[in-house]
Write a protein that holds these residues in place. Sequence first.
Motif, short mmCIF file in Angstrom:
data_model
loop_
_atom_site.label_atom_id
_atom_site.label_comp_id
_atom_site.label_asym_id
_atom_site.label_seq_id
_atom_site.Cartn_x
_atom_site.Cartn_y
_atom_site.Cartn_z
N UNK A 10 15.68 10.59 2.04
CA UNK A 10 14.42 10.30 2.71
C UNK A 10 13.79 9.08 2.06
N UNK A 11 13.40 8.11 2.87
CA UNK A 11 12.91 6.83 2.39
C UNK A 11 11.47 6.61 2.82
N UNK A 12 10.71 6.03 1.92
CA UNK A 12 9.34 5.65 2.22
C UNK A 12 9.06 4.28 1.61
N UNK A 13 8.24 3.48 2.30
CA UNK A 13 7.92 2.13 1.85
C UNK A 13 6.42 1.95 1.71
N UNK A 14 6.07 1.05 0.80
CA UNK A 14 4.68 0.66 0.70
C UNK A 14 4.26 -0.10 1.94
N UNK A 15 2.98 -0.03 2.24
CA UNK A 15 2.47 -0.61 3.48
C UNK A 15 2.79 -2.10 3.61
N UNK A 16 2.65 -2.85 2.54
CA UNK A 16 2.77 -4.31 2.62
C UNK A 16 4.21 -4.82 2.62
N UNK A 17 5.18 -3.95 2.37
CA UNK A 17 6.58 -4.36 2.39
C UNK A 17 7.34 -3.73 3.55
N UNK A 18 6.71 -2.84 4.26
CA UNK A 18 7.35 -2.16 5.37
C UNK A 18 7.82 -3.16 6.42
N UNK A 19 9.09 -3.02 6.82
CA UNK A 19 9.67 -3.92 7.79
C UNK A 19 10.35 -5.12 7.19
N UNK A 20 10.14 -5.40 5.91
CA UNK A 20 10.74 -6.55 5.25
C UNK A 20 11.72 -6.16 4.15
#
Length: 120
Positions: free
Chosen positions: A56-66
């Motif tokens: 399960x993966x989660x990203x910080x808001x400012x790096x999401x999509x990059x």
Amino acid sequence: QVHLVESGGGLVHPGGSLRLSCAVNGSIFNLVSMSWYRQAPGKERELVATISARGIIDYGLYVRGRFTISRDNVENVMYLRMNSLKPEDTGVYYCNVFDRLLSGRYSDYWGQGTQVTVSS
């Protein structure tokens, strides 16, 4: 006993890409999660991305999509692919491993960090 070594940082222009690596040396008994954190001068350390033992993966808001986090269980290496880098991404990137020992206690490990600088 567990030692984490980050690598792959460097100087890139805005819009460029880097791939960070975290080599895990030692024995992980029961992996809970592996994560990337970063810290810019004068700012608090923040979560960049995390991947659990179940994938399960989660990203910080400012790096999401990059950014993309991944793990190679054979080589015992965690990666962070960073695309479309911005100057705001500049900082020291740290590898973190959260482990559950046989005793049931949890153990937290950190690497020394690798510098990422995004500048023209």
